[in-house]
Design a protein around this motif. Structure first.
Motif, short mmCIF file in Angstrom:
data_model
loop_
_atom_site.label_atom_id
_atom_site.label_comp_id
_atom_site.label_asym_id
_atom_site.label_seq_id
_atom_site.Cartn_x
_atom_site.Cartn_y
_atom_site.Cartn_z
N ASN A 29 3.91 1.09 7.77
CA ASN A 29 3.39 2.05 6.79
C ASN A 29 2.34 2.91 7.50
O ASN A 29 1.61 2.43 8.38
N TYR A 74 -7.30 8.50 3.37
CA TYR A 74 -8.63 7.95 3.11
C TYR A 74 -9.67 8.92 3.67
O TYR A 74 -9.54 9.40 4.79
N THR A 92 0.85 -1.20 0.00
CA THR A 92 0.00 0.00 0.00
C THR A 92 0.88 1.24 0.00
O THR A 92 1.84 1.32 0.77
N PRO A 93 0.60 2.26 -0.86
CA PRO A 93 1.43 3.46 -0.90
C PRO A 93 1.47 4.14 0.46
O PRO A 93 0.47 4.19 1.18
N VAL A 114 -0.95 5.55 7.16
CA VAL A 114 -2.06 6.09 6.37
C VAL A 114 -2.86 7.03 7.27
O VAL A 114 -2.71 7.01 8.50
N ASN A 128 1.56 7.07 3.41
CA ASN A 128 0.90 8.36 3.67
C ASN A 128 -0.37 8.56 2.83
O ASN A 128 -0.74 9.69 2.50
N GLN A 129 -1.00 7.46 2.50
CA GLN A 129 -2.24 7.57 1.74
C GLN A 129 -3.35 8.11 2.65
O GLN A 129 -3.44 7.74 3.82
#
Length: 1286
Positions: free
Chosen positions: A529, A457, A451-452, A531, A454-455
């Protein structure tokens, strides 16, 4: 919910689709990053059954991924297909997709079963078997169709039998003009294309029944040879058969007659049908019969699935989509007409090609791990499962001790590096097969998050949120989540962590916003990661558009006020009937409204406002109904005609969405009033007829207007003319009156009948009269075209009975009503006699007289007039004056009356006349009378002269009206000290000829108030007041001076003392000056502000309030005089206010406050009791009441020895002490009405108490002036009055 307003709140479609994709990722197969070694995976392949168009190239898709990139090969019909040897076949680079150029070649050569293989060093993946077939549209076989002759009423089938195409063709029937045949319940097309007639009619006769077949892939249409059908009725059928067989008669069982239903297809009582799971079940029943039968369906032992069931072909075809095993069973179709019912049962069995329960999924295993591949399928009959490894049957593959096959499961134990492969599972039965690839890749890989980073949502509050953490590693990493890098998230009611690492928040709230961290861990490493989740407010329509009913040409405004998350950019869209708004400048879209200007009928519909954001939307709708005045009725018709009535009927016009409330019927009288339309009657809005009552001798024309809430329609076209026959009048003239204009006549008048009321030609009036109570014969006169008749030569003012009757050429009207009238009046003959006057007091007299006889009135008695005027005053010093004559009228038959407002001590003269409607009679003999003395008016002026230290002189003028013999004056005066308190009253009685007096022995520098009134034998009149100071004595206040030295100039201050308390600073001083303006001045120490001043005048002490605690002030006492520029001041004194803690005292709980309130309440109660007692003794009352009562009782003077002075109100007695003095001329305003009793009103406010003090003068409130109504003003405060002395 309002049916005209609907509201839908949804996610936007894109967001919903996105959510479905996200949810599918939760359970999708494992994805291996392409930079890692992995076996091939088929990503795209053609469908199993591929029918191609021979005019186009054949394209067979096969795409795959892997590391290293896979190579591709093909088999055809089970053997290797060498692509490179066929120049017509091209394999796309980097792909296994075949492109076969069949131009100029026989396409049949490339038909067959193809399979694609993708291979690399880690394994081999294979595609499905792809069956390639060419589409076909064969020609119709040559055949000759025989003409069909059929008897009317029998059933008929026209067969189509199209050629077998690939895919099957679409069938339809048309005629030679390419017009589709009309299908209905009687004539229908079966699923196989045949045309069925349940019974034939004469109109079915035609020679061009043509069946067409359209082949989809080739887009070609072929047609069958036309079929000719001739339908004969019974009579024609008998003649045809008789001619054919040479027989004289043809007998039949009446086939064209009615008959019970019977099934044309399927035949027999039962049939069977097999359908595969997931397909659409189509059941068909076609019946014949006369009348045409109606079809119905039901399932034995169950119900039809309503959500998946549909009927076609006029309920002859039943369709059930997405069939499952529960849809098996017996289906009963029923055909019924009025002669009977017939049933057919179709037994449906559901089979199933193999379908997945759980397809095998890719496995990524670390060395020495164990994995399981499962291939679970279902079907009917049960599918057979076969396993392959790299495209080779598993039983033929190299032996592997780590692998164990158990029917639908392959177990791999303790795998090692280099044992990667692709496994295929094949499940098949007689209805089809399934094949799936699943690779097993043996890797040792540290975790990585796919999953990229600092995405962000975004989700709407109260909706689910999915935060992804797609990862890869071998062994498979363990996923953990943290919020804001601190809070560990566990599976629970609020959160779900899915197998693929996705974190789901069931119901997102604003508190869920923030930073989330997912951590992927296995034995080879760890990876994290971040998000971010933003929970947004939902978009809501706060004010929805409302249902509008708008008149054509007006404007309609729909409001749509929306609340949305401020961080989202909203877009407002308006729709009309689910489509875009018309491209018309009349539609104006504003921020939160839509305006439709100059509304037309085409603007009707449903208007929807949609507020879109990137995450959600809200919408609301409302209807617009355009209304207008109704169209005029049409087709007016007259029926049921009689002389006095007719029935009118009409056809209503369009009501334009606003129901008609009533119909108004008007008529035009073309004979008497052409061009004028008159309302006749109205009927309800649902009526289309009206029974009209008519009058004789009228040329009627009718019209009708419709009315709805918007208004009246235009009038309809007039009906045809309808004339009624003449008749005698139905009514007589109205408003009959008899009034005399001269003393010997009687004018009889009436309101004439209109031409409409005349009922016929020759209208005239019969006038009848006779003297009342004389029992004489009626006298009469016939007149025409007039509205009055004059009877002359009759006695004066005599009652007459009169009546007027209408007549025309066809007879007389009804018996007329009798009215009473009077002949004319004349002036009265007699005068009132025995006139007597009774004098009540100095201003009121009562007159009596003997009424005149009624005959002498010679008319209607109106009343009596009394004429009176003042001749002169009775005092010898008064001169003769010309007084204006006054008149009082007393209505009715009176014999007395009162004369108010008389002047005291005067001589009056009067006489009386009787009056009727004609005028006044002769006057009575004159009568004189005298009024007694009264109290005098106030002195004309009062002024103070030559004030000195202990004396002053008063000068005044006599009253303007003595109202009798002046007996003298009463003077009262009293001192007023510096606190506005009144001193003792001194009283002096003065002679009538005195107009000046000098008062001595007065106090120096003292304010005095003086009260002066004149008196007669009847008592004292109103008082006049004045105020004045005596001169200040400064001799004793001056300090001793040395001889030879001049005395000090101006005032001198002595000692100044100060004291401080919580209430402020108290200052006291000695003062010997004569200045009137003495001030206490103070300023904050070391401040540059101006000195604050408080006026103290003659006081020698003062309390400075409002000082700030903890602050020091400089204080001084200053004396100033405008006439003397010298300013005298004490030395400055320093005063320090102590700081005290703040405290708050509830005044309502203090004893002194409670006592004060009780004293005030008690005082008010006493005042109310005193007022009530004085009111009962007789108080002031309005002049109007006195005039109505014709009385003015004399005001009796109060006794001077009762301790009071002046029971009379003096309006000038309410001025401040010196600031608004009585004018120098000393005039006092008089009341303007002679008969007013204000000057003599009881209970005046200028009274003395028993101790001689004057009451109420300095109460601070000015009493109301009787002549000025309720106007009032506040008297200046005593301090301000003292300030005005200088």
């Amino acid at each position: 919910m309002d049916p005209t307003t609907e509201r839908n709140m949804k996610w936007v479609p894109g967001f919903g689709a996105m959510l479905l994709v996200l949810l599918s990722h939760v359970t999708s197969a494992l994805e291996v990053p392409l930079d890692l070694p992995q076996p091939p995976t088929i990503t795209l392949q053609s469908p199993k059954d591929y029918i191609f168009d021979p005019r186009e190239n054949i394209v067979i898709h096969c795409e795959a991924k892997g590391k290293p990139n896979p190579s591709f090969s093909w088999t055809r019909n089970g053997t290797h297909f060498d692509v490179e040897k066929d120049s017509k076949v091209l394999m796309k680079p980097g792909s296994g997709t075949l492109v076969i150029d069949i131009s100029g070649e026989k396409a049949e050569a490339y038909e067959g079963t193809y399979q694609c293989t993708a291979h690399n060093e880690h394994g081999t993946a294979v595609s499905n078997n792809i069956v390639i077939r060419q589409s076909r549209s064969p020609l119709w076989s040559k055949e000759r169709n025989e003409a069909i002759t059929v008897q009317m009423g029998v059933s008929l089938v026209l067969q189509c039998r199209p050629p077998a195409g690939l895919p099957p063709p679409v069938i339809f029937w048309m005629d030679n003009n390419f017009q589709k045949l009309q299908l209905d319940q009687r004539v229908s097309q079966a699923l196989n294309g045949d045309l069925y007639f349940s019974n034939v009619l004469r109109e079915d006769t035609r020679s061009d029944y043509i069946c067409y077949a359209r082949f989809p892939h080739t887009q070609t249409i072929q047609q069958k040879q036309p079929i000719s059908v001739t339908v004969l009725d019974m009579e024609t059928m008998n003649e045809t058969v008789a001619a054919l067989y040479n027989i004289t008669e043809f007998y039949s069982d009446s086939p064209e007659g009615v008959r019970r239903p019977g099934f044309m297809m399927p035949l027999g009582p039962t049939s069977t049908k097999m359908v595969l799971r997931g397909e659409t079940l189509e059941l068909e029943c076609i019946a014949e019969g006369l009348p045409t039968p109606e079809m119905s369906w039901q399932k034995d032992g169950g119900e039809l699935p309503s959500s998946r069931t549909s009927f076609e072909n006029f309920k002859k075809t039943l369709k059930i989509s997405d069939v499952n095993e529960a849809d098996g069973g017996n289906y009963r179709c029923t055909a019924a007409n009025n002669l009977g019912t017939v049933h057919h049962i179709i037994k449906v069995t559901v089979k199933a090609a193999p379908f997945w329960v759980s397809a095998p999924r890719n496995l990524v295993l670390a060395p020495n791990e164990t994995g399981i591949l499962t291939c679970r399928v279902s079907g009917e009959p049960k599918p057979k499962i076969s396993w392959f490894v790299n495209g080779v049957p598993i039983e033929n593959a190299p032996e592997d001790h780590t692998r164990k096959v158990d029917d639908d499961t392959v177990i791999l134990s303790n795998v090692q590096s280099g044992s990667s492969a692709v496994y295929q599972c094949n499940a098949s039965n007689e209805f089809g097969y399934l094949m799936a690839n699943a690779f097993v890749s043996v890797l040792a890989e540290a975790p990585r998050v796919l999953t990229p980073p600092n995405q962000v949502y975004q989700v709407i509050t109260n909706n689910p949120a999915l935060l992804h953490c797609s990862s890869f590693g071998s062994p498979i990493p363990t996923i953990t989540w943290f919020k804001d890098s601190q809070i560990s998230i566990k599976n629970g009611d609020l959160y779900v962590i899915h197998e693929n690492g996705t974190l789901e928040i069931h119901v997102a709230q604003s508190l869920n916003s923030g930073k989330y961290t997912c951590i992927a861990t296995n034995n080879l490493g760890i990876k994290e990661n971040h998000v971010f989740l933003e929970v947004k407010e939902s978009t809501r329509i706060l004010k929805q558009p409302e249902y509008k009913v708008v008149q054509r040409g007006m404007s309609a405004v729909f409001e749509c006020k929306v609340k949305h998350d401020p961080s989202l950019v909203p877009t407002m869209t308006w729709l009309k009937d689910s489509g875009e708004l018309p491209d018309d400048e009349r539609f104006e879209v504003d921020t939160d409204s839509l305006t439709v200007k100059h509304v037309t009928d085409e603007d009707e519909g449903t208007y929807t406002c949609i507020m879109n954001t990137t995450l959600d939307h809200d919408s609301a709708s409302a209807m617009l109904t355009v209304v207008e005045k109704p169209d005029p009725p049409t087709d007016l018709e007259l029926t049921d005609q009689t002389d006095r009535s007719v029935q009118l009927s009409w056809i209503p016009g369009d009501d334009h969405n606003s129901p008609t409330e009533k119909f108004l019927i008007q008529y035009e009288d073309l004979l008497h009033q052409p061009g004028l339309w008159i309302n006749l009657t109205d009927v309800g809005g649902t009526s289309t007829t009206a029974q009209l009552n008519l009058s004789p001798f009228v040329y009627y024309s009718f019209r009708v207007l419709a009315q709805n809430p918007v208004g009246y329609s235009s009038p309809s076209q007039p009906s045809r003319q309808y004339r009624t026959n003449p008749a005698a009048p139905d009514e007589n003239p109205s408003d009959v009156r008899g009034v005399g204009t001269e003393s010997d006549n009687l004018v009889i008048s009436w309101t004439p009948l209109t031409g409409f009321q005349s009922n016929g030609p020759g209208l005239e009036y019969k006038v009848l009269w006779r003297q009342k109570d004389m029992d004489g014969d009626w006298l009469s006169k016939n007149v025409a075209n007039v509205s009055h008749f004059v009877v002359t030569g009759i006695p004066t003012f005599v009652p007459f009975e009169i009546k007027v009757q209408a007549m025309n050429d066809y007879g007389s009207g009804p018996e007329p009503e009798v009215f009473i009238g009077h002949s004319g009046e004349d002036l009265p003959l007699s005068a009132p006699e025995s006139v007597q006057v009774m004098v009540h007091n100095s201003t009121l007299a009562e007159v009596h007289w003997e009424p005149v006889s009624f005959p002498s009135v010679r008319g209607k008695l109106q009343g009596y007039k009394v004429y009176y005027h003042r001749e002169r005053g009775l005092h010898e010093t008064e001169k003769m004056m010309d007084e204006e004559e006054q008149v009082l009228t007393f209505s009715g038959n009176r014999s007395e009356g009162r004369l108010p407002g008389l002047q005291p001590y005067s001589l009056y003269k009067l006489f009386i006349r009787v009056i009727n409607s004609k005028g006044e009679g002769p006057q009575s003999p004159s009568k004189t009378f005298e009024t007694p003395e009264g109290v005098p008016g106030p002195p004309s002026f009062l002024k103070v002269l030559n004030p000195s230290l202990d004396s002053l002189t008063l000068e005044w003028g006599p009253p303007m009206n003595n109202n009798g013999r002046l007996a003298g004056y009463t003077l009262k005066y009293q001192p007023v000290n510096t606190t506005n308190e009144l001193g003792p009253v001194k009283v002096m009685t003065l002679m009538a000829n005195e107009t000046t007096i000098t008062l001595s022995n007065l106090n120096s520098s003292m304010l005095y108030k003086f009260y002066l009134s004149a008196k007669t034998i009847k008592g004292s009149g109103p008082i006049i007041t004045e105020e004045a100071f005596t001169v200040m004595d400064t001799a004793h206040t001056q300090p001793p001076v040395d001889k030879g030295k001049a005395p000090p100039v101006g005032p001198a201050f002595g000692t100044v003392n100060t004291s401080v308390s919580e209430d402020g600073a108290a200052i006291s001083w000695e003062y010997f000056g004569h200045h009137k303006n003495v001030f206490v001045e103070y300023i904050v120490e070391n401040s540059k502000e101006d000195w604050k001043k408080e006026l103290v005048n003659s006081s020698h002490s003062h309390m400075i309030k409002g000082l700030k605690p903890g602050t020091s002030y400089r204080v001084r006492v200053v004396a100033r005089d405008p006439a003397d520029p010298t300013v005298h001041s004490t030395d400055e004194v320093l005063v320090t206010v102590p700081a005290v803690p703040s405290r708050q005292v509830d005044i309502a709980t203090q004893g002194w406050f409670i006592g004060l309130m009780c004293a005030i309440a008690l005082l008010i109660l006493v005042l109310l009791i005193v007022c009530f007692i004085k009111r009962n003794k007789g108080g002031k009352y309005p002049v109007k009441e006195k005039e109505d009562a014709h009385q003015d009782p004399e005001i009796q003077p109060m006794k001077e020895d009762d301790g009071t002075f002046g029971e009379y109100s003096d309006t000038e007695d309410h001025k401040p002490l010196k600031g608004s003095r009585t004018p120098s001329n000393g005039t006092v305003r008089r009341d303007e009405s002679d008969d007013s009793l204000v000057d003599y009103g009881e209970g005046g406010d200028g009274q003395f108490n028993e101790d001689g003090s004057f009451i109420g003068q300095y109460s601070g409130k000015k009493e109301k002036d009787t002549h000025e109504g309720n106007e009032s003003s506040e008297a200046p405060s005593p301090v301000n009055a003292m300030n005005s002395f200088v």
